[in-house]
Design an enzyme around this catalytic site. Structure first.
Site, PDB file in Angstrom:
ATOM      1  CG  ASP A 254      -2.052   0.926   1.151  1.00  8.79           C
ATOM      2  OD1 ASP A 254      -3.209   0.525   0.822  1.00  8.79           O
ATOM      3  OD2 ASP A 254      -1.902   2.088   1.151  1.00  8.79           O
TER       4      ASP A 254
ATOM      5  CB  SER B 168     -10.477   5.335  -1.321  1.00  7.47           C
ATOM      6  OG  SER B 168      -9.397   4.619  -1.144  1.00  7.47           O
TER       7      SER B 168
ATOM      8  CG  HIS C  58      -8.662  -3.002  -2.310  1.00  6.18           C
ATOM      9  ND1 HIS C  58      -9.601  -2.395  -3.351  1.00  6.18           N
ATOM     10  CD2 HIS C  58      -8.610  -2.380  -1.334  1.00  6.18           C
ATOM     11  CE1 HIS C  58     -10.018  -1.288  -2.550  1.00  6.18           C
ATOM     12  NE2 HIS C  58      -9.316  -1.203  -1.303  1.00  6.18           N
TER      13      HIS C  58
END
Ligand code: AMP
Length: 113
Positions: free
Chosen positions: A30, A94, A99
């Site tokens: 990330d 978002s 995921h």
């Protein structure tokens, strides 16, 4: 999907280093880590969320979760970790490409807030 960030990462159109890469699934760190380990695991194919993924390709959903478990092992998260998928506005999603966050490397509080 042409305008999807994670589709672009999956195809390599946006360069990213994959921790795990299979025919159908990729895992990458990330960009804004919330824990010492924070990895995202995605199917290469576009599905908006976990409901669409499990409805249209439940076997692939299993593959994605297996890679998430593999990531936890690779990262040495033997003392525990969290696998999370956020859905929709209230869920804090978002990026509209399903995921799974793999988080670990520190004590994680519950509920997350
Ligand atoms: P969510 O808010 O559950 O949809 O998670 C989306 C995640 O994608 C967030 O944790 C972001 O930090 C992460 N993210 C956004 N852009 C990128 C990128 N280019 N590479 C890696 N992670 C990203």
């Amino acid at each position: 999907m042409t305008d999807c960030l994670f589709c672009k990462i999956a195809t390599g159109a946006i360069p990213s280093e994959f921790l795990v890469e299979t025919e159908h699934v990729v895992a990458f760190r990330d960009i804004d880590p919330q824990a010492p380990t924070h990895v995202l695991v995605i199917p290469r194919a576009h599905f908006q969320d976990v409901a669409a993924l499990t409805r249209d390709d439940p076997a692939l959903a299993g593959e994605v979760l297996a890679v998430a478990a593999q990531v936890a092992k690779i990262e040495g998260l033997s003392e525990g970790h969290r696998i999370v998928t956020n859905t929709g506005i209230n869920g804090g999603q978002s990026v509209a490409h399903v995921h799974f966050h793999v988080l670990g490397g520190r004590g994680l509080t519950w509920p997350p807030g």
